[in-house]
Motif scaffolding. Structure first.
Motif, mmCIF file in Angstrom:
data_model
loop_
_atom_site.group_PDB
_atom_site.id
_atom_site.type_symbol
_atom_site.label_atom_id
_atom_site.label_comp_id
_atom_site.label_asym_id
_atom_site.label_seq_id
_atom_site.Cartn_x
_atom_site.Cartn_y
_atom_site.Cartn_z
ATOM 1 N N VAL A 7 4.570 -0.872 -17.055
ATOM 2 C CA VAL A 7 5.661 -0.780 -16.970
ATOM 3 C C VAL A 7 6.160 0.254 -16.383
ATOM 4 N N GLU A 8 5.663 1.474 -16.764
ATOM 5 C CA GLU A 8 6.194 2.723 -16.138
ATOM 6 C C GLU A 8 5.987 2.821 -14.524
ATOM 7 N N ASP A 9 4.967 2.416 -13.990
ATOM 8 C CA ASP A 9 4.715 2.282 -12.684
ATOM 9 C C ASP A 9 5.352 1.327 -11.958
ATOM 10 N N ALA A 10 5.741 -0.040 -12.539
ATOM 11 C CA ALA A 10 6.801 -0.834 -12.177
ATOM 12 C C ALA A 10 8.027 -0.340 -11.944
ATOM 13 N N ALA A 11 8.323 0.435 -13.052
ATOM 14 C CA ALA A 11 9.885 0.884 -12.938
ATOM 15 C C ALA A 11 9.926 1.862 -11.915
ATOM 16 N N THR A 43 0.729 -1.155 0.195
ATOM 17 C CA THR A 43 0.200 -0.109 -0.067
ATOM 18 C C THR A 43 0.764 1.336 -0.142
ATOM 19 N N GLU A 44 1.843 1.118 0.873
ATOM 20 C CA GLU A 44 2.946 2.512 0.740
ATOM 21 C C GLU A 44 3.610 2.748 -0.485
ATOM 22 N N ILE A 45 3.839 1.393 -1.154
ATOM 23 C CA ILE A 45 4.409 1.702 -2.511
ATOM 24 C C ILE A 45 3.660 2.267 -3.455
ATOM 25 N N ASP A 46 2.173 1.653 -3.735
ATOM 26 C CA ASP A 46 1.242 2.383 -4.621
ATOM 27 C C ASP A 46 0.912 3.914 -4.020
ATOM 28 N N ALA A 47 0.833 4.272 -2.775
ATOM 29 C CA ALA A 47 0.698 5.594 -2.571
ATOM 30 C C ALA A 47 2.047 6.511 -3.055
ATOM 31 N N ALA A 48 3.216 5.735 -2.859
ATOM 32 C CA ALA A 48 4.457 6.850 -3.381
ATOM 33 C C ALA A 48 4.169 6.877 -4.812
ATOM 34 N N ILE A 49 3.782 5.718 -5.447
ATOM 35 C CA ILE A 49 3.710 6.021 -7.143
ATOM 36 C C ILE A 49 2.779 7.000 -7.377
ATOM 37 N N GLU A 50 1.896 7.085 -6.777
ATOM 38 C CA GLU A 50 0.520 8.007 -6.862
ATOM 39 C C GLU A 50 1.206 9.490 -6.549
ATOM 40 N N ALA A 51 1.874 9.529 -5.754
ATOM 41 C CA ALA A 51 2.332 10.784 -5.293
ATOM 42 C C ALA A 51 3.471 11.398 -6.159
ATOM 43 N N HIS A 52 4.159 10.511 -6.663
ATOM 44 C CA HIS A 52 5.199 10.664 -7.857
ATOM 45 C C HIS A 52 4.542 11.304 -9.126
ATOM 46 N N MET A 70 11.676 10.635 -13.407
ATOM 47 C CA MET A 70 12.282 9.367 -12.852
ATOM 48 C C MET A 70 13.514 10.064 -12.400
ATOM 49 N N GLY A 71 14.262 10.954 -12.976
ATOM 50 C CA GLY A 71 15.544 11.286 -12.161
ATOM 51 C C GLY A 71 15.510 12.054 -11.219
ATOM 52 N N GLU A 72 14.252 12.408 -10.466
ATOM 53 C CA GLU A 72 14.055 13.060 -9.496
ATOM 54 C C GLU A 72 13.470 12.182 -8.234
ATOM 55 N N ILE A 73 13.300 10.913 -8.538
ATOM 56 C CA ILE A 73 13.146 9.986 -7.515
ATOM 57 C C ILE A 73 14.413 9.939 -6.507
ATOM 58 N N THR A 74 13.870 10.117 -5.093
ATOM 59 C CA THR A 74 14.971 9.967 -4.010
ATOM 60 C C THR A 74 14.033 9.374 -2.920
ATOM 61 N N PRO A 75 15.089 8.898 -1.775
ATOM 62 C CA PRO A 75 14.165 8.320 -0.569
ATOM 63 C C PRO A 75 13.340 9.479 -0.143
ATOM 64 N N GLU A 76 13.621 10.601 -0.128
ATOM 65 C CA GLU A 76 12.801 11.975 0.329
ATOM 66 C C GLU A 76 11.480 12.030 -0.662
ATOM 67 N N THR A 77 11.565 12.030 -2.000
ATOM 68 C CA THR A 77 10.606 12.319 -2.866
ATOM 69 C C THR A 77 9.629 10.849 -2.695
ATOM 70 N N PHE A 78 10.346 9.598 -2.496
ATOM 71 C CA PHE A 78 9.391 8.401 -2.551
ATOM 72 C C PHE A 78 9.527 7.854 -1.086
ATOM 73 N N ARG A 79 8.467 8.332 -0.821
ATOM 74 C CA ARG A 79 8.505 8.096 0.912
ATOM 75 C C ARG A 79 7.869 6.602 1.084
ATOM 76 N N LEU A 80 8.442 5.973 2.009
ATOM 77 C CA LEU A 80 8.277 4.593 2.234
ATOM 78 C C LEU A 80 8.182 4.409 4.004
#
Length: 348
Positions: free
Chosen positions: A94-98, A35-44, A51-61
């Protein structure tokens, strides 16, 4: 080069026969973590980030991040590998999986370029290339891969689709290989501490030779770090007459290492959604050859990450030939003149 004074042992010196029955290296995502992963994808997506802006701070888990911290500790200080299972790729694009994979990977380390084109998200599939081409890399074919390391601290694979048959992942502890060779054939073990010319396969950084020379076994700061590609050590002997010629004992050492790697290895057959992470300095990996599906949309397809954690071990200075900067968190990868770092969802 400094040599060990005896066997290394410890949790990193496992053998495949034992791991095949223990299975505690398989980690299942919990429903809350998914559920956390899906929420982080949606927030992205809502933030409109690249994709280059993905960091632990932007992809919160919040919950999963704590477990990933323990996973990273086991990768760097323990057995050196993990398989995370239960992520449903069939229900996602594939995009969301990536995006999910990059987000999880960002909590383990910084992204590193995997080829001269600057791909930070790699694609492992059969592109139909001729392996006789000196610039083709084996992962771009359906051929069996010999045991080898990649040019980074941590290697990750996400399985999107499996082959019709074959393509099993095989890994082996390089610490166990070292200790077995030291006990049984110490002269061959010592030979692997000699620098070995290794073919760069045409991906040559500015000012460098088309091969690098690093020992297979490197004892530094109380740790064994292994860097190995037998195929490319041997191709350097063929492609570059000016590279140092290997001795008979060095050739015998490579042959013995390859044989032992098969004997001591663990094979795992990926399921779609499996995420494998391995510590490159203490694990060699390979793949069996495979037969793919005739339909393009069903063909075997893995996504790959090369990661550099800030908590990574010190490496000997000789690794700079391959890694460039050897500062933890900012090392590894392949960068040549005019390389532009990028993320792509298309195999190329």
């Amino acid at each position: 080069m400094p040599l060990t004074t005896g066997p290394i042992g410890g949790s990193a010196a496992w053998v495949g026969e034992d791991m095949a029955t223990q299975l505690d290296w398989i980690v299942a995502f919990t429903p809350a973590e998914l559920t956390e992963i899906d929420a982080a994808i949606e927030a992205h997506h809502r933030a409109g980030r690249a994709m280059g802006e993905i960091t632990p701070e932007t992809f919160r888990l919040p919950t999963l991040a704590r477990r990933l911290s323990k996973v990273l500790d086991d990768l760097l200080e323990g057995r050196g590998f993990v398989l995370m299972r239960g992520f449903d790729v069939s229900a996602r694009s594939v995009e969301d999986a990536a995006i999910a994979y990059l987000g999880i990977g960002s909590h383990l380390g910084g992204f590193r370029s995997q080829n001269a084109r600057g791909h930070l998200l790699g694609h492992v599939n059969d592109l139909g290339f001729d392996i006789r081409n000196p610039k083709v890399r084996y992962y771009q074919t359906n051929k069996e891969l010999e045991f080898h390391t990649d040019s980074c601290d941590v290697v990750g694979l996400l399985c999107l689709k499996t082959a019709r048959a074959g393509g099993g992942s095989r890994i082996v502890s390089s610490v166990a290989l070292h200790d077995r060779m030291l006990a049984e054939t110490p002269d061959l073990c010592r030979a692997l501490y000699n620098p070995m010319p290794t073919d760069r396969r045409g991906e040559v950084p500015p000012g460098m030779l088309p091969w690098f020379e690093i020992p297979v076994f490197n004892w530094h700061a109380g740790r064994l770090s292994t860097i190995y590609s037998g195929q490319y050590i041997r191709s350097a002997q063929v492609n570059f007459p000016e590279a140092r010629r290997l001795s008979a004992i060095e050739h015998a050492a490579l042959d013995r290492l390859d044989a032992l790697a098969s004997e001591l290895s663990l094979q795992m057959d990926f399921q779609p959604g499996d995420m494998q992470f391995i510590h490159n300095h203490q694990i060699l990996h390979s793949r069996t050859d495979f037969e793919d599906w005739p339909e393009p949309e069903k063909r075997r397809h893995l996504l790959r990450l090369w990661l550099s954690p800030k908590q990574a071990r010190d490496l000997p200075p000789v690794f700079a030939q391959r890694y460039g900067d050897i500062t933890p968190g900012n090392r590894g990868g392949i960068v040549v003149q005019d390389t532009v770092l990028r993320f792509t969802l298309e195999p190329a």
